[in-house]
Design a protein around this motif. Structure first.
Motif, PDB file in Angstrom:
ATOM      1  N   ASN A 133       0.803  -1.225   0.000  1.00  0.00           N
ATOM      2  CA  ASN A 133       0.000   0.000   0.000  1.00  0.00           C
ATOM      3  C   ASN A 133       0.831   1.268   0.000  1.00  0.00           C
ATOM      4  OD1 ASN A 133      -2.461  -1.311  -0.126  1.00  0.00           O
ATOM      5  ND2 ASN A 133      -2.799  -1.302   2.086  1.00  0.00           N
ATOM      6  N   ARG A 134       2.109   1.167   0.355  1.00  0.00           N
ATOM      7  CA  ARG A 134       2.961   2.366   0.368  1.00  0.00           C
ATOM      8  C   ARG A 134       3.052   2.995  -1.011  1.00  0.00           C
ATOM      9  NH1 ARG A 134       6.486  -0.696   4.058  1.00  0.00           N
ATOM     10  NH2 ARG A 134       6.374   0.284   6.125  1.00  0.00           N
ATOM     11  N   THR A 135       3.021   2.175  -2.052  1.00  0.00           N
ATOM     12  CA  THR A 135       3.201   2.696  -3.408  1.00  0.00           C
ATOM     13  C   THR A 135       2.020   2.399  -4.322  1.00  0.00           C
ATOM     14  OG1 THR A 135       4.382   0.659  -4.026  1.00  0.00           O
ATOM     15  CG2 THR A 135       5.715   2.514  -3.252  1.00  0.00           C
ATOM     16  N   ALA A 136       0.994   1.743  -3.822  1.00  0.00           N
ATOM     17  CA  ALA A 136      -0.135   1.344  -4.670  1.00  0.00           C
ATOM     18  C   ALA A 136      -0.994   2.546  -5.042  1.00  0.00           C
ATOM     19  CB  ALA A 136      -0.981   0.307  -3.951  1.00  0.00           C
ATOM     20  N   SER A 137      -1.484   2.543  -6.276  1.00  0.00           N
ATOM     21  CA  SER A 137      -2.387   3.618  -6.698  1.00  0.00           C
ATOM     22  C   SER A 137      -3.742   3.474  -6.020  1.00  0.00           C
ATOM     23  CB  SER A 137      -2.558   3.590  -8.223  1.00  0.00           C
ATOM     24  OG  SER A 137      -3.030   2.326  -8.654  1.00  0.00           O
ATOM     25  N   ARG A 138      -4.139   2.235  -5.739  1.00  0.00           N
ATOM     26  CA  ARG A 138      -5.337   1.984  -4.940  1.00  0.00           C
ATOM     27  C   ARG A 138      -4.957   1.021  -3.834  1.00  0.00           C
ATOM     28  NH1 ARG A 138     -11.636   0.539  -6.391  1.00  0.00           N
ATOM     29  NH2 ARG A 138     -12.181  -0.242  -4.315  1.00  0.00           N
ATOM     30  N   LYS A 139      -5.095   1.463  -2.597  1.00  0.00           N
ATOM     31  CA  LYS A 139      -4.686   0.640  -1.467  1.00  0.00           C
ATOM     32  C   LYS A 139      -5.639  -0.536  -1.260  1.00  0.00           C
ATOM     33  CE  LYS A 139      -2.305   4.330   1.055  1.00  0.00           C
ATOM     34  NZ  LYS A 139      -2.187   5.052   2.342  1.00  0.00           N
ATOM     35  N   VAL A 140      -5.065  -1.661  -0.842  1.00  0.00           N
ATOM     36  CA  VAL A 140      -5.840  -2.853  -0.565  1.00  0.00           C
ATOM     37  C   VAL A 140      -6.351  -2.790   0.872  1.00  0.00           C
ATOM     38  CG1 VAL A 140      -5.804  -5.377  -0.442  1.00  0.00           C
ATOM     39  CG2 VAL A 140      -4.490  -4.184  -2.209  1.00  0.00           C
ATOM     40  N   ARG A 141      -7.606  -3.105   1.064  1.00  0.00           N
ATOM     41  CA  ARG A 141      -8.214  -3.076   2.392  1.00  0.00           C
ATOM     42  C   ARG A 141      -8.107  -4.441   3.072  1.00  0.00           C
ATOM     43  NH1 ARG A 141     -14.231  -1.488   2.062  1.00  0.00           N
ATOM     44  NH2 ARG A 141     -13.934  -1.407   4.332  1.00  0.00           N
TER      45      ARG A 141
END
Length: 412
Positions: A133-141
């Motif tokens: 999630n540090r670099t993701a364009s959409r964070k995973v929940r």
């Protein structure tokens, strides 16, 4: 003359088909890349929810293989959510951490209320999500879908309700410490008390988050006041729980772009009924509601160790720590694992849904078979090795993942 004994009909054709369909894995350790899983792209095309099962709650390798599959689903297929058979209330602390929060992940996992998830293997999944999630364009929940252990939601509702909290929430206090299967069910009036809170909040137009907490508490109150056994199976805890698990997955799918990796026991992800067929599984609800966009992957093992509570005289003492059990490989042809063990010598995945199949394979997939399945507690100290759950693979699963040997999960 061909044998008509289930599991023996045209064994060579079935074995040949399984061997040809097996997708070998390059080990189970995370961060091994996703190239070996690329053949699953076709099988999962158009799928929005993948149920990733487990034959036990306490095997290290089941965490590892699902971790690898999660990496593939997120990195290659754009999955947005890890939904887990864990407290919907307490999982918010884990989600806050994977989104970049400063909490303690070990403490957050302990708060989920399930010893099965308080492991080094689950911690590795949480840390991977945070790193991704540090670099993701959409964070995973990270989302829990189980109504059990609602203490965090009761606390949140206390803050939302302010001066109204005491009158509305006092009758719900027993829910904070209630564990399903420990002690008698609570009085059914507690479900009406919880529904009263939900209706009150809907009437004063508070935030969606407050309403979500109220919904969790109402579901929890319903479960806590139901019996495990009843002459009408529809009245039992198990029937309501699987329905709520599916309902809470549905809420995630309200986002049209959401794609959900769903972790739960094989008995929950399957598309049929468990507990002798009397309980419609979560996966059965999801298949009825979403059709082919739900994919059920059972995760099985040949032999090895797992952790579970020992049930004594029909009861489980939650104060006692889980112990390690061991089971050998069984080679009877009506046992699914016996056939999978011959398909490929190592860890592998087999898609059962797509592609042509010989008539003998179609018959085998439609036969009554058995597969291993252990929950959080194991009874019968000496006969547990003979414990199996019935299955008809064509009806219950879209794919199977197989681990030849397992070891016990690692408690934190």
């Amino acid at each position: 003359m061909r044998s008509t004994v289930p599991g023996t009909m045209n064994e060579d054709e079935v074995a040949k088909w399984l061997k040809a369909r097996a997708i070998p894995l390059n080990g189970l350790e995370p961060a091994a890349g996703t190239a070996d899983l690329a053949p699953l792209r076709v099988a999962l095309d158009g799928v929005r929810v993948v149920g990733l099962g487990e034959a036990t709650h306490g095997s290290r390798e089941f965490f590892l293989i699902r971790h690898r599959l999660l990496e593939f689903l997120v990195e290659e297929l754009g999955f947005t959510t890890l939904a887990v058979e864990a407290s919907a209330s307490a999982s918010r602390a884990v989600d806050d951490y994977v989104q970049g929060g400063s909490g303690d992940p070990v403490e957050a996992l302990a708060g989920l209320g399930f010893w099965t998830l308080h492991t080094a293997e689950m911690l590795a999944v949480v840390e991977w999500l945070r790193d991704h999630n540090r670099t993701a364009s959409r964070k995973v929940r990270f989302v829990g879908i189980d109504p059990q252990h609602p203490a965090a939601s009761l606390d949140a509702l206390g803050t939302c309700l302010g001066d109204d909290a005491a009158g509305l929430l006092d009758p719900l206090a027993p829910l904070a410490g209630k564990r399903l299967g420990v002690g008698p069910p609570l009085d059914r009036r507690i479900e009406a008390d919880a529904r009263r809170v939900e209706d009150f909040l809907a009437g004063v137009s508070l935030s969606d988050e407050a309403l979500a907490h109220a919904r969790i508490v109402r579901q929890s109150a319903d479960l806590a006041s139901r019996p495990f056994r009843h002459s009408d199976p529809a009245q039992t805890v198990s029937v309501a729980r699987d329905r709520y698990l599916a309902d809470n997955v549905d809420l995630l799918l309200d986002d049209p772009d959401a794609k959900v990796a769903l972790w739960a026991h094989n008995g929950h992800v399957m598309k049929g009924g468990h507990s002798g067929g009397s309980v419609p599984a979560m996966g059965m609800h999801l298949r009825q509601r979403h059709g082919e966009t739900y994919y059920a992957l059972g995760v099985l093992f040949g032999s090895g160790r797992f952790r579970a509570h020992r049930r004594r005289f029909g009861r489980v003492d939650p104060a006692r720590p889980p112990v390690t059990f061991r089971v050998p490989l069984v080679r009877r042809p009506t046992i699914v694992e016996a056939r999978l063990a011959t398909a490929h010598p190592g860890d592998h995945v087999i898609d059962l849904r797509s592609g042509p199949r010989p008539e003998a394979v179609t018959r085998w997939l439609g036969e009554p078979l058995h597969m291993r399945g252990y929950g959080g507690a194991v009874a019968r100290r000496f006969t547990y090795k003979l414990g199996y759950m019935p299955t008809v693979l064509a009806e219950h699963f879209d794919g199977i993942a197989f681990v030849p040997e397992t070891t016990a999960s690692t408690p934190l």
